[in-house]
Design a protein around this motif. Structure first.
Motif, PDB file in Angstrom:
ATOM      1  N   THR A   4       0.822  -1.324   0.171  1.00 12.79           N
ATOM      2  CA  THR A   4      -0.140  -0.046  -0.061  1.00 12.79           C
ATOM      3  C   THR A   4       0.947   1.118  -0.305  1.00 12.79           C
ATOM      4  O   THR A   4       1.449   1.211   0.499  1.00 12.79           O
ATOM      5  N   VAL A  45       2.764  -6.646  -5.495  1.00 17.49           N
ATOM      6  CA  VAL A  45       4.154  -6.658  -6.287  1.00 17.49           C
ATOM      7  C   VAL A  45       5.091  -7.914  -6.865  1.00 17.49           C
ATOM      8  O   VAL A  45       4.747  -8.633  -5.495  1.00 17.49           O
ATOM      9  N   GLU A  46       5.834  -8.616  -7.657  1.00 23.10           N
ATOM     10  CA  GLU A  46       6.233  -9.371  -7.564  1.00 23.10           C
ATOM     11  C   GLU A  46       7.422  -9.488  -7.059  1.00 23.10           C
ATOM     12  O   GLU A  46       8.035  -8.611  -7.743  1.00 23.10           O
ATOM     13  N   GLN A  56      11.137  -1.898  -4.702  1.00 22.26           N
ATOM     14  CA  GLN A  56      10.683  -2.175  -5.619  1.00 22.26           C
ATOM     15  C   GLN A  56       9.122  -1.433  -6.427  1.00 22.26           C
ATOM     16  O   GLN A  56       9.012  -0.171  -6.831  1.00 22.26           O
ATOM     17  N   ARG A  59      10.671   2.564  -6.243  1.00 25.82           N
ATOM     18  CA  ARG A  59      11.004   3.095  -7.879  1.00 25.82           C
ATOM     19  C   ARG A  59       9.828   3.349  -8.096  1.00 25.82           C
ATOM     20  O   ARG A  59       9.881   4.086  -9.186  1.00 25.82           O
ATOM     21  N   MET A  60       8.584   2.696  -7.919  1.00 28.22           N
ATOM     22  CA  MET A  60       7.002   3.219  -8.964  1.00 28.22           C
ATOM     23  C   MET A  60       7.068   4.107  -8.265  1.00 28.22           C
ATOM     24  O   MET A  60       6.094   5.139  -8.827  1.00 28.22           O
ATOM     25  N   GLN A  63       9.278   7.093 -10.344  1.00 23.36           N
ATOM     26  CA  GLN A  63       9.033   6.863 -11.706  1.00 23.36           C
ATOM     27  C   GLN A  63       7.076   7.172 -12.298  1.00 23.36           C
ATOM     28  O   GLN A  63       7.296   7.934 -13.073  1.00 23.36           O
ATOM     29  N   LEU A  64       6.311   6.980 -10.919  1.00 27.71           N
ATOM     30  CA  LEU A  64       4.996   7.330 -11.612  1.00 27.71           C
ATOM     31  C   LEU A  64       4.247   8.229 -10.486  1.00 27.71           C
ATOM     32  O   LEU A  64       3.367   8.453 -10.652  1.00 27.71           O
ATOM     33  N   LEU A  65       4.436   7.417  -9.192  1.00 23.03           N
ATOM     34  CA  LEU A  65       2.397   7.257  -8.259  1.00 23.03           C
ATOM     35  C   LEU A  65       3.359   8.877  -8.170  1.00 23.03           C
ATOM     36  O   LEU A  65       1.738   9.008  -7.336  1.00 23.03           O
TER      37      LEU A  65
END
Lengths: 79, 79
Positions: A4, A45-46, A56, A59-60, A63-65
């Protein structure tokens, strides 16, 4: 692995959505102050372990969230 | 008294924003599934104790912050 992410506008950053919510609540008769609106993202996530999942998701966020100039974020990884 | 409300789309309810986030993350190369996007509202309410604050925020959720047909919410009252 479930994670989350909570993304919030940083202190000092204008938050029009928060102001709108605050005004609407006041119009409904509530005594409320300092309303701020952010977003919550739940995702799967994997990853082999919690540390890898967190890295991971971090990084999300970068880069995006989240927009690092205006938003801060918290990550929670669920077992 | 500070409170935090997390509002999420209910299970089974279509979440286009979550799908968009998932697609964007996949395009960035992440292995992600089941992304869902909700909102978080932080606010300050006038209340004498935590129970009164919670009851008030509960009413705010019912009247404005959440759509009970499509969204579920969690309330946290901070000290």
């Amino acid at each position: 692995m479930r994670a989350t992410v909570v993304v919030r506008p940083k202190q000092g950053i204008l938050d029009p959505q928060g102001e709108a919510v605050e005004n609407a609540l006041e119009h409904l008769g509530f005594s409320v102050a300092g309303a701020r609106v952010g977003k919550v993202v739940d995702l799967e996530v994997e990853a082999t372990d919690a540390a890898a999942a967190r890295a991971q998701v971090e990084r999300m966020c970068e880069q995006l969230l989240a927009n690092p100039l205006m938003e801060s974020y918290e990550i929670e990884v669920h077992g």
